[in-house]
Scaffold this motif. Structure first.
Motif, mmCIF file in Angstrom:
data_model
loop_
_atom_site.group_PDB
_atom_site.id
_atom_site.type_symbol
_atom_site.label_atom_id
_atom_site.label_comp_id
_atom_site.label_asym_id
_atom_site.label_seq_id
_atom_site.Cartn_x
_atom_site.Cartn_y
_atom_site.Cartn_z
ATOM 1 N N ARG A 1 55.200 8.899 61.765
ATOM 2 C CA ARG A 1 54.044 8.599 62.462
ATOM 3 C C ARG A 1 52.961 9.268 61.820
ATOM 4 N NH1 ARG A 1 52.899 13.604 63.986
ATOM 5 N NH2 ARG A 1 54.492 14.943 64.430
ATOM 6 N N MET A 2 51.616 8.891 62.258
ATOM 7 C CA MET A 2 50.499 9.649 61.742
ATOM 8 C C MET A 2 50.437 10.773 62.324
ATOM 9 S SD MET A 2 48.805 7.412 59.911
ATOM 10 C CE MET A 2 47.233 7.878 59.439
ATOM 11 N N PRO A 3 49.790 11.688 61.646
ATOM 12 C CA PRO A 3 49.658 13.346 62.119
ATOM 13 C C PRO A 3 49.039 13.165 63.386
ATOM 14 C CG PRO A 3 48.234 12.844 60.077
ATOM 15 C CD PRO A 3 48.860 11.746 60.350
ATOM 16 N N TRP B 1 51.152 3.799 62.013
ATOM 17 C CA TRP B 1 52.445 4.345 61.516
ATOM 18 C C TRP B 1 52.191 4.330 59.917
ATOM 19 C CZ3 TRP B 1 55.089 6.343 65.140
ATOM 20 C CH2 TRP B 1 55.246 5.782 66.167
ATOM 21 N N ARG B 2 52.667 5.613 59.376
ATOM 22 C CA ARG B 2 52.749 5.686 58.151
ATOM 23 C C ARG B 2 53.842 4.882 57.370
ATOM 24 N NH1 ARG B 2 50.977 12.243 56.931
ATOM 25 N NH2 ARG B 2 48.851 11.644 56.776
ATOM 26 N N ALA B 3 54.905 4.844 58.237
ATOM 27 C CA ALA B 3 55.945 3.982 57.692
ATOM 28 C C ALA B 3 56.620 3.451 58.965
ATOM 29 C CB ALA B 3 56.983 4.459 57.022
ATOM 30 N N GLY B 4 56.640 2.104 59.384
ATOM 31 C CA GLY B 4 57.033 1.214 60.496
ATOM 32 C C GLY B 4 58.491 1.863 60.641
ATOM 33 N N PRO B 5 59.200 1.485 62.015
ATOM 34 C CA PRO B 5 60.482 1.639 62.313
ATOM 35 C C PRO B 5 61.117 0.703 61.335
ATOM 36 C CG PRO B 5 59.170 1.249 64.254
ATOM 37 C CD PRO B 5 58.315 0.986 63.253
ATOM 38 N N HIS B 6 62.382 1.504 60.837
ATOM 39 C CA HIS B 6 63.168 0.524 59.774
ATOM 40 C C HIS B 6 64.341 1.499 59.470
ATOM 41 C CE1 HIS B 6 61.259 3.572 57.104
ATOM 42 N NE2 HIS B 6 62.148 3.489 56.214
ATOM 43 N N THR B 7 65.722 0.564 58.894
ATOM 44 C CA THR B 7 66.914 1.387 58.503
ATOM 45 C C THR B 7 66.621 1.268 56.903
ATOM 46 O OG1 THR B 7 68.092 -0.407 58.713
ATOM 47 C CG2 THR B 7 68.162 1.041 60.479
ATOM 48 N N ASP B 8 67.252 2.045 56.190
ATOM 49 C CA ASP B 8 67.685 2.032 54.649
ATOM 50 C C ASP B 8 68.870 1.161 54.455
ATOM 51 O OD1 ASP B 8 65.396 3.935 54.582
ATOM 52 O OD2 ASP B 8 66.630 5.512 54.188
#
Length: 123
Positions: free
Chosen positions: A97-99, A27-34
Motif C-alpha cells: 500500500r501507499m504510506p 497501490w505501490r504493488a497491487g494484489p498478486h502472488t509470486d
C-alpha cells in the motif's frame, strides 16, 4: 508579436501547482502472488506497507506484515511451491500500500526500498 508569447510562458510558471500526495487507495504493488518457488524479502524497518491476505485465497481481509527487526527476512511461498506441496503450503496473496500520512510525516526520505530474491526451479 514575440513579446506577447514570452508573457504567456511566464504565466504558465505562475500557475504551477504543488503535487498532492496520492490517496491511500492507490497501490505501490497491487494484489498478486509470486509465481516462483520462494521469495525472500528484505525490508527497511521504517518503511511499512506490505500486506497479506489473512486467508491466502479467501476473503478480502488484509493484515499488515511489518518489516522484521535484526535483519529478518520475510518469506513468501510462491505458486510453484504450492503446487509441489499438494497445496499444503499456500501461495500468499500480498500487496504494498501507499504510506499513510502519519508514516510520512517527519521522514527524510519518502520512498520505500526493499529487495526481493526470487527462488525458482530450473528444469
Amino acid at each position: 508579436d514575440d513579446d506577447d508569447d514570452d508573457d504567456d510562458a511566464d504565466d504558465d510558471d505562475d500557475n504551477a501547482t504543488t503535487p498532492t500526495p496520492p490517496p491511500e487507495n492507490l497501490w505501490r504493488a497491487g494484489p498478486h502472488t509470486d509465481w516462483g518457488c520462494i521469495t525472500l524479502l528484505f525490508q527497511r524497518l521504517d518503511q511499512p506497507g506490505l500486506e497479506c491476505r489473512a486467508d491466502p485465497h479467501g476473503d478480502d481481509y488484509w493484515i499488515e506484515v511489518p518489516p522484521v527487526s535484526n535483519s529478518g527476512i520475510t518469506v513468501n511461498v510462491g505458486d510453484m511451491l504450492q503446487l509441489w506441496s499438494g497445496e499444503r503450503l499456500k501461495s500468499n496473496m500480498h500487496r504494498v500500500r501507499m504510506p499513510r500520512k502519519e508514516e510520512e510525516e517527519g521522514r527524510k526520505k519518502k520512498g520505500r526500498y526493499s529487495t526481493a530474491f526470487f527462488l525458482q526451479a530450473d528444469g
